[in-house]
Design an enzyme around this catalytic site. Structure first.
Site, short mmCIF file in Angstrom:
data_model
loop_
_atom_site.label_atom_id
_atom_site.label_comp_id
_atom_site.label_asym_id
_atom_site.label_seq_id
_atom_site.Cartn_x
_atom_site.Cartn_y
_atom_site.Cartn_z
N GLY A 114 0.77 -1.23 0.00
CA GLY A 114 0.00 0.00 0.00
C GLY A 114 0.80 1.28 0.00
O GLY A 114 0.23 2.36 0.09
N THR A 116 2.32 4.49 -1.27
CA THR A 116 2.02 5.34 -2.42
C THR A 116 3.09 6.41 -2.64
O THR A 116 3.15 6.98 -3.72
CB THR A 116 0.65 6.03 -2.25
OG1 THR A 116 0.64 6.76 -1.02
CG2 THR A 116 -0.48 5.01 -2.25
N HIS A 121 7.96 6.43 5.53
CA HIS A 121 7.28 7.21 6.57
C HIS A 121 6.56 6.22 7.49
O HIS A 121 5.97 5.25 7.04
CB HIS A 121 6.35 8.27 6.00
CG HIS A 121 5.40 7.78 4.94
ND1 HIS A 121 5.82 7.40 3.68
CD2 HIS A 121 4.07 7.62 4.96
CE1 HIS A 121 4.77 7.03 2.96
NE2 HIS A 121 3.68 7.16 3.73
N HIS A 123 3.72 5.75 10.23
CA HIS A 123 2.49 6.36 10.74
C HIS A 123 2.34 6.09 12.24
O HIS A 123 2.56 4.97 12.69
CB HIS A 123 1.27 5.77 10.03
CG HIS A 123 1.21 6.09 8.57
ND1 HIS A 123 0.55 7.19 8.08
CD2 HIS A 123 1.74 5.44 7.50
CE1 HIS A 123 0.67 7.20 6.77
NE2 HIS A 123 1.39 6.16 6.39
#
Length: 160
Positions: A114, A116, A121, A123
């Site tokens: 997933g 993109t 990064h 989360h």
């Protein structure tokens, strides 16, 4: 990795973050000084924390390496430690400002997972009871699989 191995791994000079920070000109996360696309919360030598531009919930932040790196597995030991330190600092602040009941910490490692934006990064999403109807299973819900009801039993946190 055992603590002794981690200490040895982090002390090797060839694994330290480079002094110069490589950036990609069209990468959202490399444009960290552009306040029109990035709202920086805090930073250290190798990483920074930004508010997610499309947050799942209020307080959703991302820890991002300053160096343009795509994969978590390409981080230097210093970057791993700095990223962890910022996750902890952000969690302390979010505890104070948003008073969550829990957190989801996630990395979309690869396009199949997933990702993109091709810049790592991490989360950090504050969670509250009731923010989804049934949070059991957490990240297991991103793929089809058994229902959390099937897990109830002696290895479950749910009482039998």
């Amino acid at each position: 990795m055992r603590l002794a191995n981690l200490i040895s791994w982090t002390s090797r000079s060839e694994h330290r973050a480079p002094r110069t920070v490589a950036r990609e000109p069209n990468c959202l996360f490399c444009m960290r000084d552009d306040t029109s696309v990035n709202t920086i919360q805090r930073e250290n030598d190798t990483c920074y924390v930004r508010y997610d531009n499309y947050p799942a919930v209020d307080g959703h932040v991302e820890v991002v390496p300053k160096r343009h790196v795509v994969s978590y597995f390409d981080l230097t030991p210093r970057e791993v430690l700095d990223a962890h330190a910022l996750l902890v600092e952000s969690q302390v602040e979010l505890n104070s400002t948003h008073r969550p009941d829990g957190y989801t910490i996630g990395i979309n490692e690869g396009r199949a997972a997933g990702r993109t934006i091709d810049h790592l990064h991490i989360h950090l999403v504050p969670r509250h009871y009731g923010d989804v109807a049934d949070p059991r299973g957490g990240i297991r819900q991103v793929l089809p699989g058994p229902s959390p009801d099937d897990w109830t039993g002696k290895f479950s946190a749910d009482p039998v």
